[in-house]
Design a protein around this motif. Structure first.
Motif: not given
Length: 304
Positions: A251-253, A270-273, A294-296
């Motif tokens: 979903a995030a990708i 995506g990995m952060a999600a 997590l993404y930041l």
């Protein structure tokens, strides 16, 4: 194509033949594509879920989606939508997941699904198909979906396994298999990273996909295109439940790409999600604040 009413609970210890008293259950609308739509909405994007469902569990699933504010269309089917049951064992911290096969869909129901899907593709940037196929649905069904997307100029993202993956041979923009799913798809052992990259590149050379993102579980992920590849280290988080982590990643990708992120950054998003979903209990999916944090933390120079 195979949604589920997800039920999660916990008990002190799981013992064969014993009656185990459980905590209050949590009910969520589930299944790969539905989870993708839920996460896109959580992250502030727009998604529309198209799915077949029937019986009391199908009605409950639709009601839960409506309460969560996820736009959707339910295609009525004769069979009863499956339930999936997740139990957390409190003493050990282990999780037990019971996944039923789903109702059998007849050919006319499958055609109705495709017809409805075609009607909702106008204006879409991406079409995501995620999860298994229920009984009765021919194994090459996702190829029809890929052709439908290509015919309307919509990029197709696929996350599936087994025969459904092997028989989708063209029209996929981004494929997201696990190592096991990739190994089964190409029919050979993939013991090293070089072999995994080559297997992914073979799928690209064969025009089965333009991009392959291989989920490596606790080892992170691989992004493979025709000309390059990149290995992403895992994001270390406290793990409470793995339910829906792969769907959250997809979903995030997709949302990242819609927002104009470079492919590399969309995979990081995506990995952060996925990691954020590991932090939530039972069948709960990721929380937006966790994903963004997590993404930041993993993005070079904090770029968004």
């Amino acid at each position: 194509m195979n949604p589920a009413l997800d039920i999660a609970t916990s008990t002190e210890v799981v013992i064969p033949t014993e009656k185990m008293r459980c905590g209050s259950p949590r009910y969520d609308p589930g299944g790969g594509g539905i989870n993708v739509a839920r996460v896109v909405k959580t992250l502030g994007g727009a998604a529309f879920a198209v799915f077949p469902a029937g019986g009391p569990s199908g009605q409950s699933l639709e009601g839960l989606l409506a309460r969560q504010g996820v736009p959707h269309i339910r295609i009525p089917v004769e069979g009863v939508t499956r339930e999936s049951f997740t139990v957390d064992e409190q003493r050990s911290g282990q999780q037990y997941r019971f996944v039923l096969p789903g109702p059998s869909l007849i050919e006319t129901e499958q055609r109705t699904c495709l017809e409805n899907l075609a009607g909702y593709l106008a204006g879409a940037r991406f079409l995501v198909a995620s999860g298994s196929l229920p009984p009765g649905v021919r194994a090459d069904f996702f190829q029809d979906v890929a052709d439908l997307a290509a015919g309307q100029g919509v990029r197709f993202i696929l996350d599936t396994s087994g025969e459904a993956l092997r028989l989708t041979r063209r029209g996929v923009y981004l494929l997201k298999p696990s190592v096991r799913e990739l190994r089964e798809c190409v029919g050979r052992e993939l013991s090293s990273e070089a072999e995994q990259i080559q297997a992914a590149r073979d799928l690209i050379t064969e025009k089965r996909a333009e991009v392959v993102v291989v989920s490596l579980g606790a080892k992170g992920a691989l992004l493979v295109t025709e000309r390059r590849y990149e290995r992403f280290a895992p994001i270390e988080v406290p793990i409470r439940s793995a339910v829906g982590a792969g769907d959250s990643m997809v979903a995030a990708i997709a949302l990242g790409l819609v927002r104009g992120m470079e492919l590399q950054q969309a995979v990081r998003f995506g990995m952060a999600a996925g990691a954020a979903t590991l932090m939530t209990p039972g069948t709960e999916l990721c929380r937006r604040d966790d994903v963004e944090k997590l993404y930041l933390e993993q993005s070079p120079n904090g770029n968004t």
